[in-house]
Design an enzyme around this catalytic site. Sequence first.
Site, PDB file in Angstrom:
ATOM      1  N   ARG A 124      81.004 -29.904  38.766  1.00 13.24           N
ATOM      2  CA  ARG A 124      81.090 -31.051  37.838  1.00 13.24           C
ATOM      3  C   ARG A 124      79.932 -31.929  37.625  1.00 13.24           C
ATOM      4  NH1 ARG A 124      86.654 -30.879  38.443  1.00 13.24           N
ATOM      5  NH2 ARG A 124      87.481 -29.544  36.798  1.00 13.24           N
ATOM      6  N   LYS A 146      66.473 -33.332  29.455  1.00 18.64           N
ATOM      7  CA  LYS A 146      67.282 -32.031  28.782  1.00 18.64           C
ATOM      8  C   LYS A 146      66.981 -30.714  29.924  1.00 18.64           C
ATOM      9  CE  LYS A 146      66.089 -32.763  23.846  1.00 18.64           C
ATOM     10  NZ  LYS A 146      65.300 -32.300  22.754  1.00 18.64           N
ATOM     11  N   GLU A 188      50.416 -30.518  24.906  1.00 20.68           N
ATOM     12  CA  GLU A 188      51.456 -31.479  24.878  1.00 20.68           C
ATOM     13  C   GLU A 188      50.986 -32.804  25.489  1.00 20.68           C
ATOM     14  OE1 GLU A 188      54.388 -30.635  23.998  1.00 20.68           O
ATOM     15  OE2 GLU A 188      54.895 -28.665  24.720  1.00 20.68           O
ATOM     16  N   LYS A 230      56.442 -40.483  27.000  1.00 18.81           N
ATOM     17  CA  LYS A 230      57.702 -39.912  26.885  1.00 18.81           C
ATOM     18  C   LYS A 230      59.081 -40.742  27.428  1.00 18.81           C
ATOM     19  CE  LYS A 230      60.406 -35.848  27.129  1.00 18.81           C
ATOM     20  NZ  LYS A 230      60.746 -34.281  27.293  1.00 18.81           N
ATOM     21  N   GLU A 240      68.255 -37.794  21.064  1.00 21.22           N
ATOM     22  CA  GLU A 240      67.683 -37.530  19.824  1.00 21.22           C
ATOM     23  C   GLU A 240      68.195 -37.871  18.744  1.00 21.22           C
ATOM     24  OE1 GLU A 240      65.616 -33.851  20.736  1.00 21.22           O
ATOM     25  OE2 GLU A 240      65.357 -33.526  18.761  1.00 21.22           O
ATOM     26  N   ARG A 244      63.169 -39.679  19.145  1.00 21.62           N
ATOM     27  CA  ARG A 244      62.946 -38.758  20.091  1.00 21.62           C
ATOM     28  C   ARG A 244      62.367 -37.569  19.529  1.00 21.62           C
ATOM     29  NH1 ARG A 244      65.955 -37.156  25.511  1.00 21.62           N
ATOM     30  NH2 ARG A 244      64.751 -35.442  26.138  1.00 21.62           N
ATOM     31  N   ASN A 248      58.905 -33.702  18.700  1.00 19.08           N
ATOM     32  CA  ASN A 248      58.609 -32.480  18.196  1.00 19.08           C
ATOM     33  C   ASN A 248      57.419 -32.152  17.231  1.00 19.08           C
ATOM     34  OD1 ASN A 248      61.034 -31.475  19.438  1.00 19.08           O
ATOM     35  ND2 ASN A 248      62.328 -32.353  17.679  1.00 19.08           N
ATOM     36  N   HIS A 251      56.325 -28.767  16.596  1.00 20.13           N
ATOM     37  CA  HIS A 251      57.070 -27.805  17.194  1.00 20.13           C
ATOM     38  C   HIS A 251      57.811 -26.892  16.015  1.00 20.13           C
ATOM     39  CE1 HIS A 251      55.714 -29.587  21.061  1.00 20.13           C
ATOM     40  NE2 HIS A 251      56.800 -28.897  21.757  1.00 20.13           N
ATOM     41  N   HIS A 255      57.628 -23.275  17.237  1.00 14.45           N
ATOM     42  CA  HIS A 255      58.580 -22.432  17.518  1.00 14.45           C
ATOM     43  C   HIS A 255      58.713 -21.262  16.640  1.00 14.45           C
ATOM     44  CE1 HIS A 255      60.982 -26.111  19.142  1.00 14.45           C
ATOM     45  NE2 HIS A 255      60.387 -25.598  20.075  1.00 14.45           N
ATOM     46  N   HIS A 269      53.696 -21.243  25.027  1.00 16.64           N
ATOM     47  CA  HIS A 269      54.371 -22.478  24.279  1.00 16.64           C
ATOM     48  C   HIS A 269      53.276 -23.524  23.779  1.00 16.64           C
ATOM     49  CE1 HIS A 269      57.243 -25.518  22.723  1.00 16.64           C
ATOM     50  NE2 HIS A 269      56.675 -26.372  23.809  1.00 16.64           N
TER      51      HIS A 269
HETATM   52  N1  LIG Z   1      63.777 -29.524  29.133  1.00 17.26           N
HETATM   53  C1  LIG Z   1      62.684 -30.079  28.248  1.00 17.26           C
HETATM   54  O1  LIG Z   1      62.610 -31.289  27.818  1.00 17.26           O
HETATM   55  C2  LIG Z   1      61.645 -29.146  28.080  1.00 17.26           C
HETATM   56  C3  LIG Z   1      60.352 -29.502  27.415  1.00 17.26           C
HETATM   57  C4  LIG Z   1      59.233 -28.617  27.036  1.00 17.26           C
HETATM   58  C5  LIG Z   1      59.677 -27.136  27.674  1.00 17.26           C
HETATM   59  N2  LIG Z   1      60.645 -26.966  28.120  1.00 17.26           N
HETATM   60  C6  LIG Z   1      60.760 -25.282  28.858  1.00 17.26           C
HETATM   61  O2  LIG Z   1      59.905 -25.128  29.692  1.00 17.26           O
HETATM   62  C7  LIG Z   1      59.811 -24.093  29.995  1.00 17.26           C
HETATM   63  C8  LIG Z   1      58.235 -23.590  30.198  1.00 17.26           C
HETATM   64  O3  LIG Z   1      57.661 -24.065  31.237  1.00 17.26           O
HETATM   65  P1  LIG Z   1      56.297 -24.145  31.951  1.00 17.26           P
HETATM   66  O4  LIG Z   1      55.353 -23.818  31.062  1.00 17.26           O
HETATM   67  O5  LIG Z   1      55.986 -24.911  32.951  1.00 17.26           O
HETATM   68  O6  LIG Z   1      56.619 -22.436  32.396  1.00 17.26           O
HETATM   69  P2  LIG Z   1      56.983 -21.604  33.889  1.00 17.26           P
HETATM   70  O7  LIG Z   1      57.921 -22.595  34.526  1.00 17.26           O
HETATM   71  O8  LIG Z   1      57.402 -20.469  33.367  1.00 17.26           O
HETATM   72  O9  LIG Z   1      55.710 -21.771  34.607  1.00 17.26           O
HETATM   73  C9  LIG Z   1      54.572 -20.947  34.112  1.00 17.26           C
HETATM   74  C10 LIG Z   1      53.996 -19.967  35.146  1.00 17.26           C
HETATM   75  O10 LIG Z   1      53.144 -20.653  36.225  1.00 17.26           O
HETATM   76  C11 LIG Z   1      53.767 -20.356  37.529  1.00 17.26           C
HETATM   77  N3  LIG Z   1      53.364 -21.812  38.154  1.00 17.26           N
HETATM   78  C12 LIG Z   1      54.194 -22.822  37.988  1.00 17.26           C
HETATM   79  N4  LIG Z   1      53.560 -23.900  38.723  1.00 17.26           N
HETATM   80  C13 LIG Z   1      52.434 -23.195  39.588  1.00 17.26           C
HETATM   81  C14 LIG Z   1      51.411 -23.879  40.276  1.00 17.26           C
HETATM   82  N5  LIG Z   1      51.323 -25.017  40.810  1.00 17.26           N
HETATM   83  N6  LIG Z   1      50.740 -22.869  40.834  1.00 17.26           N
HETATM   84  C15 LIG Z   1      50.607 -21.596  40.336  1.00 17.26           C
HETATM   85  N7  LIG Z   1      51.343 -21.107  39.495  1.00 17.26           N
HETATM   86  C16 LIG Z   1      52.451 -21.882  39.177  1.00 17.26           C
HETATM   87  C17 LIG Z   1      55.065 -20.274  37.181  1.00 17.26           C
HETATM   88  O11 LIG Z   1      55.505 -19.143  38.465  1.00 17.26           O
HETATM   89  C18 LIG Z   1      55.102 -19.286  36.022  1.00 17.26           C
HETATM   90  O12 LIG Z   1      54.867 -17.921  36.148  1.00 17.26           O
HETATM   91  C19 LIG Z   1      60.079 -23.378  28.718  1.00 17.26           C
HETATM   92  O13 LIG Z   1      61.377 -22.494  29.113  1.00 17.26           O
HETATM   93  C20 LIG Z   1      60.653 -24.234  27.758  1.00 17.26           C
HETATM   94  O14 LIG Z   1      61.698 -24.064  26.987  1.00 17.26           O
HETATM   95  C21 LIG Z   1      61.658 -27.677  28.546  1.00 17.26           C
HETATM   96 ZN   LIG Z   2      56.715 -28.419  23.955  1.00 15.02          ZN
END
Ligand SMILES: NC(=O)c1ccc[n+]([C@@H]2O[C@H](COP(=O)([O-])OP(=O)(O)OC[C@H]3O[C@@H](n4cnc5c(N)ncnc54)[C@H](O)[C@@H]3O)[C@@H](O)[C@H]2O)c1
Ligand SMILES: [Zn+2]
Length: 370
Positions: A124, A146, A188, A230, A240, A244, A248, A251, A255, A269
Amino acid sequence: MTAPERITVDLGGRSYDVVVGSGLVDDAGRHLGPLLRQPRAIVVTDETVGALYGDRLETALARAAIDGSTIVVPSGERTKDLDHLERLVEDLLDRRIERSTTVIALGGGVVGDLAGFAASIVLRGVDFVQVPTTLLAQVDSSVGGKTGINTRHGKNLVGAFHQPRCVLADTGVLDTLPRRELLAGYAEVVKYGLIDDPEFFDWLCDHGPDVLAGDQRARCHAIATSCRAKARIVAADEREAGQRALLNLGHTFAHALEADAGYGGSLLHGEAVAIGMVMACDLSVRRGHCPPEDLTRLRRHLSAVGLPTEPTSPRGKAGLSALIDHMRNDKKVVGGRVAFVLVNGIGKAFLARDVDLAEVEALLAGAAAA
Ligand SMILES: NC(=O)c1ccc[n+]([C@@H]2O[C@H](COP(=O)([O-])OP(=O)(O)OC[C@H]3O[C@@H](n4cnc5c(N)ncnc54)[C@H](O)[C@@H]3O)[C@@H](O)[C@H]2O)c1
Ligand SMILES: [Zn+2]
């Protein structure tokens, strides 16, 4: 090495700090030691990041007498699903996780979202720390609480708000991040300038190339400024309900572009966000909200650093016209109306609830004809 920057996300009893600086992975024990309720942590990382930084983090924890073990999940978006969530939760329980054990997410947004969600439901809810290793995760996903996973119905449809106890954003680990991923995260960063900080946008026009080239001071400034923005927005509107939504910006278009491209890595993305911000700005110009020079400046900066600015679809013109259908299915659609974040200019974003999809269709038709 310069002293790290510390930004507080002010959420009353659940407030936490985002620490930004180089060398923080090796210094993690010192930062986390005083925060942990028990000198024990389980690190969740992916294969790529684990191979690069897993040992360094475990060593840093051991130096602070924190018992750390590591769970490795596959790299990539496909790991953010119910199957991997189940496996991760069972792995955490196999390791006899206790209520006072901390889960540390070491990786990009995928690891942060999955591990954060697991931490929010196992027993939990247990404490959770983010050590984001992509630029996108450092400026966006690790801050704000999030967490979640994707289902066959779409992205991020199952999840929870679960704030971390601390975020350690080590600017040094970005040196190993592939250039394309770095650039995607940079979109971003630009977004924060576009939302409400025109001076930051100006600074990025001058120093963006340094941030991308690995200048640690410039990187630290860009990441800390983004996290401060942020943190401010999240503190004002944690769940949100209003402000907040400005995060977006770009976005709704992004999306739709991502859904159209099929999430297969052909369009990241952040790349979709770059295009989406240009489209939001373009729509704002067409509606008379925004001076055309600001659209030109945005386009020019994004292209100068190497980000895309024009919508594309693997299905060509037909794909572009179909983007509107994706927008109708967006999670943010309320009562059939799409709320768009538009701008009165660079640094002046606002939420428009009166956008007619026909206007967006005209914009897309123009893009398809170009
Ligand atoms: N929670 C939120 O508020 C929020 C906001 C924006 C995006 N997201 C989510 O984030 C995700 C995308 O995140 P991302 O772009 O970080 O992608 P990711 O976590 O897939 O990382 C991208 C790639 O880079 C590699 N990598 C990571 N750090 C590295 C480093 N220092 N050196 C070498 N390789 C490295 C990873 O293994 C992966 O292959 C999506 O699923 C999206 O929905 C969440
Ligand atoms: Zn984004």
